[in-house]
Design a protein around this motif. Structure first.
Motif, mmCIF file in Angstrom:
data_model
loop_
_atom_site.group_PDB
_atom_site.id
_atom_site.type_symbol
_atom_site.label_atom_id
_atom_site.label_comp_id
_atom_site.label_asym_id
_atom_site.label_seq_id
_atom_site.Cartn_x
_atom_site.Cartn_y
_atom_site.Cartn_z
ATOM 1 N N GLY A 691 0.834 -1.193 0.000
ATOM 2 C CA GLY A 691 0.000 0.000 0.000
ATOM 3 C C GLY A 691 0.867 1.241 0.000
ATOM 4 O O GLY A 691 1.779 1.363 0.826
ATOM 5 N N ARG A 692 0.592 2.178 -0.910
ATOM 6 C CA ARG A 692 1.384 3.403 -1.025
ATOM 7 C C ARG A 692 0.475 4.619 -0.911
ATOM 8 O O ARG A 692 -0.667 4.590 -1.369
ATOM 9 N N ASN A 693 0.996 5.653 -0.309
ATOM 10 C CA ASN A 693 0.224 6.866 -0.075
ATOM 11 C C ASN A 693 -1.138 6.523 0.536
ATOM 12 O O ASN A 693 -2.192 6.940 0.050
ATOM 13 N N LEU A 694 -1.099 5.756 1.614
ATOM 14 C CA LEU A 694 -2.330 5.257 2.215
ATOM 15 C C LEU A 694 -3.195 6.375 2.781
ATOM 16 O O LEU A 694 -4.406 6.192 2.962
ATOM 17 N N GLN A 695 -2.630 7.520 3.077
ATOM 18 C CA GLN A 695 -3.420 8.656 3.542
ATOM 19 C C GLN A 695 -4.078 9.416 2.391
ATOM 20 O O GLN A 695 -4.849 10.344 2.628
ATOM 21 N N ASP A 696 -3.757 9.027 1.160
ATOM 22 C CA ASP A 696 -4.296 9.674 -0.037
ATOM 23 C C ASP A 696 -4.012 11.171 -0.016
ATOM 24 O O ASP A 696 -4.893 12.011 -0.238
ATOM 25 N N ARG A 697 -2.742 11.516 0.222
ATOM 26 C CA ARG A 697 -2.321 12.909 0.294
ATOM 27 C C ARG A 697 -1.814 13.394 -1.068
ATOM 28 O O ARG A 697 -1.247 12.625 -1.850
ATOM 29 N N GLU A 698 -1.994 14.677 -1.324
ATOM 30 C CA GLU A 698 -1.409 15.279 -2.517
ATOM 31 C C GLU A 698 0.100 15.356 -2.337
ATOM 32 O O GLU A 698 0.588 15.932 -1.367
ATOM 33 N N GLN A 699 0.839 14.786 -3.269
ATOM 34 C CA GLN A 699 2.295 14.739 -3.187
ATOM 35 C C GLN A 699 2.883 15.278 -4.486
ATOM 36 O O GLN A 699 2.539 14.816 -5.575
ATOM 37 N N ARG A 700 3.784 16.247 -4.335
ATOM 38 C CA ARG A 700 4.462 16.828 -5.497
ATOM 39 C C ARG A 700 5.960 16.817 -5.243
ATOM 40 O O ARG A 700 6.418 17.230 -4.185
ATOM 41 N N HIS A 701 6.701 16.313 -6.225
ATOM 42 C CA HIS A 701 8.148 16.185 -6.102
ATOM 43 C C HIS A 701 8.823 17.424 -6.690
ATOM 44 O O HIS A 701 8.651 17.720 -7.882
ATOM 45 N N HIS A 702 9.594 18.125 -5.875
ATOM 46 C CA HIS A 702 10.233 19.349 -6.345
ATOM 47 C C HIS A 702 11.245 19.074 -7.455
ATOM 48 O O HIS A 702 11.619 19.982 -8.200
ATOM 49 N N THR A 703 11.723 17.834 -7.574
ATOM 50 C CA THR A 703 12.678 17.464 -8.615
ATOM 51 C C THR A 703 12.036 17.350 -9.995
ATOM 52 O O THR A 703 12.750 17.218 -10.995
ATOM 53 N N SER A 704 10.717 17.383 -10.064
ATOM 54 C CA SER A 704 10.013 17.169 -11.328
ATOM 55 C C SER A 704 9.798 18.480 -12.067
ATOM 56 O O SER A 704 9.435 19.497 -11.467
ATOM 57 N N PHE A 705 9.971 18.449 -13.397
ATOM 58 C CA PHE A 705 9.688 19.620 -14.225
ATOM 59 C C PHE A 705 8.201 19.971 -14.206
ATOM 60 O O PHE A 705 7.830 21.115 -14.460
ATOM 61 N N VAL A 706 7.350 18.990 -13.938
ATOM 62 C CA VAL A 706 5.906 19.203 -14.041
ATOM 63 C C VAL A 706 5.229 19.087 -12.674
ATOM 64 O O VAL A 706 4.071 18.706 -12.580
ATOM 65 N N LYS A 707 5.950 19.426 -11.635
ATOM 66 C CA LYS A 707 5.437 19.238 -10.280
ATOM 67 C C LYS A 707 4.148 20.011 -10.029
ATOM 68 O O LYS A 707 3.284 19.561 -9.258
ATOM 69 N N ASP A 708 3.982 21.170 -10.661
ATOM 70 C CA ASP A 708 2.810 21.997 -10.398
ATOM 71 C C ASP A 708 1.606 21.642 -11.247
ATOM 72 O O ASP A 708 0.523 22.194 -11.044
ATOM 73 N N ILE A 709 1.757 20.724 -12.196
ATOM 74 C CA ILE A 709 0.613 20.296 -13.000
ATOM 75 C C ILE A 709 0.457 18.782 -13.009
ATOM 76 O O ILE A 709 -0.449 18.268 -13.658
ATOM 77 N N ALA A 710 1.322 18.056 -12.282
ATOM 78 C CA ALA A 710 1.269 16.594 -12.303
ATOM 79 C C ALA A 710 1.680 16.041 -10.940
ATOM 80 O O ALA A 710 2.853 15.723 -10.718
ATOM 81 N N PRO A 711 0.735 15.910 -10.000
ATOM 82 C CA PRO A 711 1.075 15.317 -8.710
ATOM 83 C C PRO A 711 1.327 13.821 -8.830
ATOM 84 O O PRO A 711 0.995 13.186 -9.840
ATOM 85 N N ALA A 712 1.931 13.245 -7.792
ATOM 86 C CA ALA A 712 2.163 11.809 -7.732
ATOM 87 C C ALA A 712 0.834 11.083 -7.524
ATOM 88 O O ALA A 712 -0.178 11.707 -7.167
ATOM 89 N N PRO A 713 0.795 9.765 -7.741
ATOM 90 C CA PRO A 713 -0.468 9.030 -7.580
ATOM 91 C C PRO A 713 -1.023 9.127 -6.163
ATOM 92 O O PRO A 713 -0.288 9.272 -5.190
ATOM 93 N N GLY A 714 -2.348 9.054 -6.078
ATOM 94 C CA GLY A 714 -3.000 8.970 -4.784
ATOM 95 C C GLY A 714 -2.880 7.575 -4.200
ATOM 96 O O GLY A 714 -1.989 6.799 -4.560
ATOM 97 N N ARG A 715 -3.783 7.250 -3.294
ATOM 98 C CA ARG A 715 -3.716 5.947 -2.616
ATOM 99 C C ARG A 715 -3.661 4.823 -3.640
ATOM 100 O O ARG A 715 -4.450 4.756 -4.582
ATOM 101 N N THR A 716 -2.711 3.920 -3.462
ATOM 102 C CA THR A 716 -2.490 2.820 -4.403
ATOM 103 C C THR A 716 -2.319 1.516 -3.636
ATOM 104 O O THR A 716 -1.490 1.426 -2.727
ATOM 105 N N ILE A 717 -3.097 0.517 -3.997
ATOM 106 C CA ILE A 717 -2.985 -0.821 -3.419
ATOM 107 C C ILE A 717 -2.498 -1.763 -4.517
ATOM 108 O O ILE A 717 -3.062 -1.799 -5.615
ATOM 109 N N GLU A 718 -1.468 -2.526 -4.198
ATOM 110 C CA GLU A 718 -0.851 -3.429 -5.174
ATOM 111 C C GLU A 718 -0.770 -4.833 -4.587
ATOM 112 O O GLU A 718 -0.407 -5.008 -3.422
ATOM 113 N N ALA A 719 -1.111 -5.820 -5.383
ATOM 114 C CA ALA A 719 -1.034 -7.216 -4.955
ATOM 115 C C ALA A 719 -0.336 -8.020 -6.039
ATOM 116 O O ALA A 719 -0.414 -7.698 -7.227
#
Length: 725
Positions: A691-719
């Motif tokens: 489980g990733r980003n289980l709090q479903d928080r908005e996450q933006r990486h400052h290292t990204s060129f598109v940080k202000d128009i492309a946030p990281a994925p929300g809550r993700t469950i993988e099996a």
């Protein structure tokens, strides 16, 4: 070729307890038995599988000192100690990936972590072994596609399938290794992965960007929550390899193929236009729907009273027609394109053992590359074609002690024919040739060891348009590894590195929509040089483990993009400039064994990393896209069959920004994993749930060129399921 074993503290970096420490072969570096003075981390086995993401950058981004320059679901290039792009070399079995990922932030790294044996991260300048492009570090993916030994079993293999709910993602990989005869080894692998647009918890645009653009933006903004348009991907590939292995050496060859399609997150200029174009389209639609007399009145009063006249003088049918026309224009403007990528690669390796006195072995690695990707508009038209025809060769000889030093003498050659043709090409076709000779060696100094190294390199860029530039660069290092006790050792590393400017820095000119800027290169750029001082400490015991690396690098003529304050084609103009720059940072990771609980072992882990990159030349300020401080803590419980972990990270707000760069808000991340291992008919099977980003928080990486128009994925469950036999 001789591979020296480095002890890597997996209990900290990968969250396993101290008593399970094992020696890992650092295949990306020929030194050393006693540990490296350079900071290095290895991901392999279950730990690599737990960290696997859709891109190489995201796979290693959890390691201290490492981040990802993300660009949607398919693209993520590693960032080490705040440096990325051309300064971090990505390699496959010690040969460059030879893709186009250094050219632009929206270009994918073609190496596939799903089929890797291990991924090694060399933090800090690695220019001695890998050339001037590795002034920031190296991420080497060891695939074993060219077998170097004959397996004892007729066939061994592993396979994995996994699925994620966010984006409806699916991935699968299979790998087989075996022997045909006592001397002939073979290898097969294949992978496939795909995902739709992923879900995000907030709006596509950041609150900081919305506040910066103000009410005018709010008046035209559409509802952009839910999915990140253009974050989808679909990729597949595989390889076949054969080797003959004997007592005197080996010879092997492999052929690999990768195909991928993935979305672009940024609309291009001719699609979305500017305010002037929008007004012209609006006027044209308006004029077509009204009679000539009204047009004359409208033209006279448009600038002052357009909105009022439009409301008062036009009937409801016209308003509806106008709205429909505007919506159609807007849909066309906002349409996003895609990239269609194809790479074919041939790898050759040969080794001769004990060729003559004083030489332990000679190893030759050659990579041949045919790479092309097409940037396709939303209407299906091909806008730009990127082509990279390249080869690279490494010849290394491991020698016995000379004046007490055992080491490696090498020659590296590369040739790259790069072209970008089409309406959005911002770099002219360029042929680049590199020749380098290097030597790295070590000798014991009592219980300690001394490491020395040097490299001389010549780089030549020949563009179709523009002056030919050639550079002579040199690098050297001096390191000490000093064991104080059985539990504690520390190291000191001094290194001087030089980097030749890249073709993008020299010859760019034009709109670059991935970076949302009009880029201007300078063909008079000088060599970039850095003087670094690094101190590392490593403590290992049954109850407590810790690793820390502190570094400081003073750069002369550091190349970066400077914002001019001007605009061209609706984009800010950024010129490649040079300045003195200081990097200062710290990586820390710790692990505590809390004891045996409920039939298993419980461990507490922690990490922290920070880096600051400040201009020290005539102009003060900070470099762009430097990651914010990060701190994390985790718990791991495991026994022979079950492993469970939970991790919490806090990423600080990044407000030390470059000119015209927006700050990035901090965020927290909660992740967890659970796995169960069992055996069926000799096959080792692992069922896992992540489980990733289980709090479903908005996450933006400052290292990204598109940080202000492309946030990281929300809550993700993988099996998934993993098999090894």
């Amino acid at each position: 070729m001789k591979q020296i074993i480095g002890v890597v503290s997996l209990c900290v970096a990968c969250q396993v307890p101290a008593q399970e420490l094992e020696e890992i072969v650092v295949k990306a570096h020929p030194l050393s038995d006693n540990g490296l003075s350079q900071a290095a981390t290895v991901l392999r086995g279950d730990e690599l599988s737990e960290q696997l993401k859709s891109s190489l950058g995201e796979t290693v981004a959890s390691l201290p000192g490492v981040r990802s320059a993300s660009f949607g679901g398919a693209v993520g290039r590693p960032v080490i100690h705040g440096m990325g792009g051309a300064r971090v070399k990505t390699t496959e079995d010690r040969i460059d990936t030879m893709d186009a990922s250094v050219t632009s932030g929206d270009h994918a790294v073609t190496v596939e972590p799903f089929i890797a044996d291990q991924v090694t991260v060399l933090k800090g300048a690695s220019t001695l072994l890998y050339g001037s492009g590795a002034i920031g570090g190296v991420v080497d993916t060891h695939t074993g596609r060219v077998p170097t030994s004959v397996p004892e079993e007729t066939v061994t293999g592993r396979a994995e399938v996994r699925a994620t709910d966010n984006g409806d993602g699916r991935a699968g990989a299979v790998r087989l290794d075996g022997r045909a005869t006592g001397s002939l080894a073979w290898h097969l692998d294949a992978f496939i992965k795909e995902s739709g647009d992923y879900e995000i918890p907030g709006e596509t645009e950041s609150a900081i960007l919305r506040a910066f653009e103000g009410e005018a933006h709010e008046a035209h903004a559409e509802d952009s929550t839910g999915l990140l348009e253009g974050s989808y991907f679909d990729a597949a590939g595989g390889s076949v390899g054969f080797s003959w292995v004997g007592e005197r050496g080996m010879f092997g060859i492999s052929v690999s193929k990768t195909d991928a399609e993935y979305g672009l997150l940024v609309a291009h200029a001719h699609e979305h236009g500017d305010e002037h174009d929008h007004d012209e389209d609006h006027d044209e639609d308006h004029d077509e729907d009204h009679d000539e007399d009204h047009d004359e009145d409208h033209d006279e009063d448009h600038d002052e009273d357009h909105d009022e006249d439009h409301d008062e003088d036009h009937d409801e049918d016209h308003d509806e027609d106008h709205d429909e026309d505007h919506d159609e224009d807007h849909d066309e403007e906002e349409g996003l394109g895609m990239i269609d990528l194809a790479q074919t690669r041939v790898d050759i390796e040969a080794q001769l053992n004990d060729p003559f006195a004083g030489i332990e072995n000679i190893n030759l690695r050659v990579g041949l590359n045919d790479y092309e990707h097409k940037e396709i508009e939303a209407n299906g038209e091909v806008a730009t074609v990127f082509d990279n025809q390249a080869w690279e060769a490494r010849l290394q000889a491991n020698h016995h002690a000379i004046a007490g030093f055992e080491g490696t003498l090498g020659l590296q050659l590369s040739d790259r024919d790069f072209s970008a043709l089409g309406e959005e090409a911002f770099v002219p076709p360029v042929t680049s040739k590199t020749t380098g000779v290097f030597w790295v060696a070590e000798r014991p100094l009592g219980a300690a060891s001394l490491e020395l190294g040097a490299r001389l390199e010549q780089v030549e860029h020949t563009p179709d348009l523009g002056p030919v530039r050639d550079f002579d660069v040199a690098s050297a290092s001096l390191g000490f590894v000093i064991p104080q006790t059985e539990q504690f050792s520390w190291s000191v590393l001094f290194d001087y590195s030089e980097r030749a400017p890249s073709i993008e820095e020299l010859y760019s000119f034009g709109p670059h929509f991935a970076t949302q800027s009009f880029e201007v290169g300078r063909d008079d750029l000088d060599v970039e040089s850095g003087l670094s001082f690094t101190v590392s400490g490593n403590y290992e015991s049954d109850l407590f483990d810790a690793r820390a690396t502190a570094y400081r690098t003073e750069f002369d003529n550091y190349i970066y993009q400077a914002d001019t304050g001007d605009e061209d084609e609706g984009l800010p103009v950024r010129v490649y400039a040079q300045s003195d720059v200081r990097f200062v940072g710290l990586d820390l990771e710790v692990g505590f064994h809390l004891g045996a609980i409920a039939g298993g072992d419980l461990d507490l882990t922690g990490m922290f990393d920070t880096v600051e990159a400040e201009l020290t030349g005539p102009i003060d300020g900070y470099l762009p896209r430097i990651p914010a401080d990060r701190i994390g803590v985790g718990l791991v419980w495991h026994n022979d069959a079950v492993r469970a972990s939970i991790n919490y990270q806090d990423v600080d707000t990044q407000d030390k920004v470059a000119q015209a760069e927006l700050p990035t808000a901090g965020y927290t991340d909660l992740s967890a994993s659970l796995s169960y291992r069992f055996t069926v008919s000799g096959t080792d099977i692992v069922m896992f749930l992540n489980g990733r980003n289980l709090q479903d928080r908005e996450q933006r990486h400052h290292t990204s060129f598109v940080k202000d128009i492309a946030p990281a994925p929300g809550r993700t469950i993988e099996a998934g399921l993993r098999f090894q036999f």
